[in-house]
Write a protein that holds these residues in place. Structure first.
Motif: not given
Length: 251
Positions: A17-28, A45-51, A123-128
């Protein structure tokens, strides 16, 4: 917010997921190389990772990404503490990323500590939950997974299900084997088959549609109950879920 998917391995998707300022989060991020390539191409520009859970195809790229971007905050369940997680989260916690609140939802079943992240509509739901299916029960019980899917099923109709694998075609083949005359399942199977012939992805999907196409969300549906009753009489939806999961395991 802009939703992007990065293919990985044979059938994984790494969501960004990225915003208009190019900052992003990365999932798994199960592997780093395709993520690093996408970051360079998009100038993210990656700010966070969600596992979501500890399996290697979901966490394998974390430590390499941290070497390149040490500022990244890594959210994850306790079972990912040795995978690079910097902030352990649990059910009901809020991860504030890119100015958005992501609510943590405990969804044990696939693994005991599996979690999902919800920030409407994502909803980032992985393998559920998968489109047309759900994760295998590697650590948890059928009862736990059933309750986890009930939580997801209570979310708004327009929730975007961003799951981690391209399993939709196989899942719909299984659904057809159980309810071969169901109009929703037949229609969705044709659509999915057309997409996969063109090597196009089937995700994300809308929860409202999953409620029609996914047998694992239809355990109180009379057509499914009648079909199961031909083989065995099961009174509770939880029992019917376990029956379906067992059938899928050997399909």
């Amino acid at each position: 917010m802009n939703l992007n998917s990065i293919p990985a391995f044979q059938d994984n998707y790494i969501w960004v997921l990225s915003n208009n300022d190019k900052h992003c989060l990365i999932v798994d991020p199960g592997e780093a190389a395709p993520v690093l390539k996408a970051i360079a191409e998009h100038n993210w520009v990656p700010d966070a990772i969600l596992l979501t859970h500890h399996h290697q195809d979901h966490v394998g790229g974390v430590k390499e990404l941290l070497q390149h971007f040490p500022q990244i905050v890594v959210y994850g369940p306790a079972e990912t503490q040795d995978k690079g997680t910097t902030h352990v989260v649990e059910d009901g916690d809020i991860a504030l990323v890119l100015g958005h609140e992501f609510t943590v939802i405990a969804t044990p079943g696939h693994t005991l500590g599996h979690i999902c992240y919800f920030s409407h509509p994502y909803l980032f739901c992985g393998d559920t939950l998968f489109s047309g299916g759900c994760g295998r029960l590697f650590e948890g019980t059928a009862s736990q997974m059933y309750q986890s899917l009930k939580k997801i099923n209570s979310l708004p109709d327009d929730t975007l299900i961003c799951c981690a694998h391209e399993y939709t075609l196989a899942n719909m083949k299984f659904a057809l084997s159980i309810l071969p005359h169901d109009s929703f399942i037949n229609e969705y199977y044709r659509k999915v088959n057309e997409l996969r012939v063109k090597k196009q992805m089937t995700l994300p999907v809308i929860l409202k549609n999953e409620r029609r196409n996914n047998l694992f969300l239809r355990t109180e549906d009379i057509d499914l109950i009648n079909e199961i009753n031909k083989e065995t009489i099961l009174q509770q939806p939880e029992e019917r879920f376990a029956w379906l999961r067992s059938k899928k395991d050997t399909f």
